[in-house]
Design a protein around this motif. Structure first.
Motif, PDB file in Angstrom:
ATOM      1  N   CYS A 105      -6.729   0.473  -5.900  1.00 55.96           N
ATOM      2  CA  CYS A 105      -6.288  -0.663  -5.076  1.00 55.96           C
ATOM      3  C   CYS A 105      -7.479  -1.194  -4.279  1.00 55.96           C
ATOM      4  N   CYS A 126      -1.444   2.397  -5.304  1.00 55.11           N
ATOM      5  CA  CYS A 126      -0.617   1.608  -4.381  1.00 55.11           C
ATOM      6  C   CYS A 126       0.307   0.686  -5.195  1.00 55.11           C
ATOM      7  N   ASN A 175       0.732  -2.345  -4.848  1.00 53.03           N
ATOM      8  CA  ASN A 175      -0.150  -3.470  -5.188  1.00 53.03           C
ATOM      9  C   ASN A 175      -0.778  -3.346  -6.562  1.00 53.03           C
ATOM     10  N   CYS A 204      -7.696  -1.518  -1.307  1.00 47.84           N
ATOM     11  CA  CYS A 204      -7.844  -0.767  -0.050  1.00 47.84           C
ATOM     12  C   CYS A 204      -8.681   0.495  -0.242  1.00 47.84           C
ATOM     13  N   HIS A 217       0.804  -1.222   0.000  1.00 54.22           N
ATOM     14  CA  HIS A 217       0.000   0.000   0.000  1.00 54.22           C
ATOM     15  C   HIS A 217       0.840   1.276   0.000  1.00 54.22           C
TER      16      HIS A 217
HETATM   17 ZN   LIG Z   1      -3.749  -0.038  -1.333  1.00 53.28          ZN
END
Ligand SMILES: [Zn+2]
Length: 416
Positions: free
Chosen positions: A276, A283, A285, A278, A266
């Protein structure tokens, strides 16, 4: 490895205290050295432990008596000077079960000391991926392998693709399997392990453990692969979805106060970037995993094949066309930004890349190193080596390390 003197006595009457047995306190360190290939001979063990030849001889004899190592006294040949006995892990010694859950399936293997896997079994994910059913499938497969073996089984450990808290062992954000966050995975796994029969040669009440796969891969690389001898080893990997990271300091995983350190996925590398899981944008990711590389090249993943394999093919063929090359460079630049941020914070002496990131490194090593160096305060003068991972099935090898850990700390616990 250094050893402090024996700790203060716990017994009230010093006359009844047993004589401190220096040899016993050296058993664990000695086994670790043979296990990691750092003491292939008794003279190497003597040097590494900083003890006398006699002490190293006694310690290795004790490990041999425990059935953990072999001592070969035949002259090695070719060498000059006094021949030294060769030490190796016992090929008929005890085993552990190593397992890994990942987005594409379940892998289970028996593993001896020395980072050796015995024919891993790979199964597709069952249709129902609720925690109990998945963990039961892992325990049952491990039990079958252990029961079929002639060797003793001493433990089982499982690598998971999500954060795992310490010390209670709950799974957070297990997005691959849609498990509820906070699933008590260590307890559930222990219950499933206790339900199945690992055969007559398994240790009763077989110990079980779970941990995050990137952490375990880093442990595997440190002990058996590209991270050997590194003092502050940073591993960054993208296996199936998202990005994992881990840090090994002086041979021990740095897992933070609750097991959740090094969630590198992240780190923001592009505030306007891809979405992402999240909820944020850009991020690591979302910018450097297999889907990100395919998307950068304008490709839609084929749902019938593992996305990692498709991304690896793209990375390896990047020289073939300008579009693939541009996609690769885009993702390499973002990985470089992420690594630079980590280097500035953690000051590692080596970075090991695995999964898709290994292919990105192979395809554009100079570009990646230049992006990292450009963003690092110290990087321009002394670059951190960025090297490819070496251990095949590192998550499984790392799970085996986790299962071995109690016996590496106290080899006498392996006694039948
Ligand atoms: Zn993230």
């Amino acid at each position: 490895m250094q050893h402090s003197p024996t700790s203060p006595p716990a017994a009230p009457d010093p006359r009844r205290r047993p004589v401190p047995d220096r040899g016993r306190t050296l058993l664990g360190p000695a086994l670790r050295l043979v296990h990691t290939g750092q003491a292939p001979t008794r003279s190497a063990l003597t040097g590494r432990l900083e003890v006398t030849r006699a002490t190293a001889g006694a310690v290795s004899a004790e490990l041999e008596a425990l059935g953990l190592i072999t001592i070969d006294s035949r002259p090695a040949g070719g060498g000059r000077g006094r021949p030294s006995h060769r030490l190796a892990v016992d090929p008929d010694g005890p085993l552990v079960v190593a397992a890994q859950l990942h987005a594409d399936g379940v892998s289970v293997s028996l593993a001896g000391l020395g980072g050796r896997l015995l024919d891993p079994v790979h199964l597709p994910l069952p249709a129902a991926t609720d925690p109990v059913r998945l963990l039961r499938a892992v325990a049952q497969t491990g039990a079958r392998l252990a029961a079929e073996s002639e060797r003793r089984c001493l433990g089982i450990a499982l690598a998971l693709p999500n954060p795992v808290t310490e010390p209670d062992g709950t799974a957070l954000a297990a997005l691959h399997f849609a498990w509820p966050s906070g699933t008590p995975v260590a307890d559930l796994f222990a219950a499933e392990v206790a339900r199945v029969d690992f055969g007559p040669r398994a240790r009763p009440g077989l110990p079980s453990a779970v941990a995050n796969d990137a952490n375990l891969a880093a442990l595997a690389e440190h002990r058996h692969g590209a991270g050997r001898e590194a003092r502050h080893l940073l591993l960054v990997t993208s296996g199936h979805r998202g990005v994992g990271g881990a840090l090994v300091i002086d041979g021990r995983l740095h897992t933070g106060s609750a097991g959740l350190a090094l969630e590198v996925g992240h780190l923001t590398v592009d505030p306007q970037g891809r979405r992402c899981a999240c909820g944020n944008r850009g991020c690591l990711n979302a910018e450097t995993d297999p889907e990100a590389l395919l998307a950068a090249a304008g490709r839609t993943p084929d749902p019938a094949r593992p996305v990692l394999a498709q991304a690896r093919e793209l990375a390896r063929s990047a020289a073939a066309g300008p579009a693939a090359r541009a996609a690769l460079e885009h993702v390499v630049d973002r990985l470089g930004l992420g690594l630079a941020g980590l280097v500035n914070i953690l000051n590692p002496d080596r970075i090991v890349l695995s999964g898709l990131h290994l292919d990105l490194l192979a395809a554009a090593p100079d570009r990646l190193a230049a992006v990292v160096a450009d963003r690092c305060l110290w990087g321009r003068s002394g670059r951190v080596p960025i090297v490819p991972a070496l251990v095949r099935h590192a998550g499984l090898v790392g799970a085996a390390e986790l299962a071995w850990e109690p016996y590496l700390d106290d080899p006498q616990a392996a006694a039948a």
